[in-house]
Design a protein around this motif. Sequence first.
Motif, short mmCIF file in Angstrom:
data_model
loop_
_atom_site.label_atom_id
_atom_site.label_comp_id
_atom_site.label_asym_id
_atom_site.label_seq_id
_atom_site.Cartn_x
_atom_site.Cartn_y
_atom_site.Cartn_z
N ALA A 135 -83.46 -0.68 -57.11
CA ALA A 135 -84.33 -0.93 -56.15
C ALA A 135 -84.50 0.31 -55.34
O ALA A 135 -85.64 0.70 -54.80
CB ALA A 135 -83.94 -2.06 -55.24
N GLU A 151 -88.19 2.42 -55.34
CA GLU A 151 -88.86 2.44 -54.08
C GLU A 151 -88.92 3.78 -53.39
O GLU A 151 -90.12 3.97 -52.93
CB GLU A 151 -88.23 1.36 -53.25
CG GLU A 151 -88.43 -0.08 -53.48
CD GLU A 151 -89.57 -0.51 -54.03
OE1 GLU A 151 -90.79 -0.40 -53.46
OE2 GLU A 151 -90.10 -1.05 -55.23
N LEU A 158 -94.94 -5.35 -53.81
CA LEU A 158 -94.05 -4.26 -53.33
C LEU A 158 -94.50 -3.29 -52.34
O LEU A 158 -93.82 -2.87 -51.30
CB LEU A 158 -93.19 -3.49 -54.30
CG LEU A 158 -92.41 -4.32 -55.19
CD1 LEU A 158 -91.99 -3.60 -56.72
CD2 LEU A 158 -91.05 -4.67 -54.55
N SER A 201 -89.88 -3.46 -49.04
CA SER A 201 -90.07 -3.33 -50.56
C SER A 201 -88.73 -3.27 -51.03
O SER A 201 -88.38 -3.68 -52.27
CB SER A 201 -90.81 -2.31 -51.04
OG SER A 201 -90.44 -0.70 -50.44
N HIS A 212 -87.48 -5.78 -53.86
CA HIS A 212 -87.09 -5.20 -55.33
C HIS A 212 -85.73 -5.68 -55.74
O HIS A 212 -85.57 -6.34 -56.87
CB HIS A 212 -87.40 -4.02 -55.27
CG HIS A 212 -87.54 -3.52 -56.57
ND1 HIS A 212 -88.41 -2.26 -56.91
CD2 HIS A 212 -87.12 -3.64 -57.71
CE1 HIS A 212 -88.27 -1.90 -58.11
NE2 HIS A 212 -87.55 -2.94 -58.91
N ASN A 272 -84.93 -8.68 -58.63
CA ASN A 272 -83.92 -8.23 -59.88
C ASN A 272 -82.89 -9.30 -59.79
O ASN A 272 -82.53 -9.70 -60.93
CB ASN A 272 -83.71 -6.73 -59.87
CG ASN A 272 -85.09 -6.27 -60.26
OD1 ASN A 272 -86.06 -6.71 -60.81
ND2 ASN A 272 -85.24 -4.74 -60.15
#
Length: 333
Positions: free
Chosen positions: A153, A157, A241, A254, A258, A262
Amino acid sequence: MTDQTAKKPRIKQGWLRVILFGLAFIVVTLLILFSALAGFVVGNADQLKKDPTRFMAGILQGDHLWMMVVLEFVVSLITVWVFRIFIDRRSMASLGLTPAGYGQESIIGFFTGPALLGLLSIILMLTGHLQWVDITPDANTLFISFGMVVLIACSEELVFRGYVLSNLLESFTGETTGLPAEGPSTDDLRRKGNFSGNLSSQSGKWVALLLSALCFAIFHFSSPGLTALAFANLFLAGILLGINYMYTRNLWFSIFLHLSWNFFQGPLLGSHVSGLTMPTLLQMEVKGDWLITGGDFGLEGSVLNTALSLIAILILALAFEKKYNARAQVNPT
């Protein structure tokens, strides 16, 4: 304003910086990846010759997946740092790493992932397409999986929203990126073109968001089990996102979305994550049309995910548009 943030980028065009960044990211990734895999491949040459497909798939599982995740994080951090400091000539914090003032966005992001995946799983279960056949409680496994999704993540990001989207927004809206110490003020929102009514600024931010989402989808092009529908869903995921970043220029929405997406999808529910196999708590079994279940790619490849993602994008876009435009219009002068 610091001297660093006052400096102009060495390359004026934001879109050009994104292209050069992408090329550098690919080169650095290949160099580090090939170096790291060289010893492993040499030591397993017989297996590679016997079944190359299974060999490559095995690299993306278990301990080898950890190695790939750490490499991705290192490459992302180094590449973004070099370009942000020496090409953009701005601080890393200006990418949107300041948490103060964005607690609400972080919470919304964190719960959006489980909400969408939970609804998707319930629909699949009620229609007979999904069931859980076993549970393997292992705190160490969950901790390891959580560590992986945190790195994924943060790295993705930082790259796709922090660097790519921020520079595309600057290029297509004419804004300069730089974050206040606290949450966005009226002047910050007005400077960023959030309510100016300027058609080019309003449309430009969506063009930037769509292009960054496309880059995000292309990045996952080599994912195992990828289908055309899964690619489209990755594109929608990129929009989802980036929807908050378009208004706030802050990464915490985001990152938490994220991360929770996941972790909830793979380690908890037991689905593949973008085609990758992670250690899981629940053992999932899906049956029926892959268009409904997502097939080998996981729940992300389902047409139900397409519908839910579109709905989520619409709701969040309307909510953020109302929230930030209303805040900016309190003092339009």
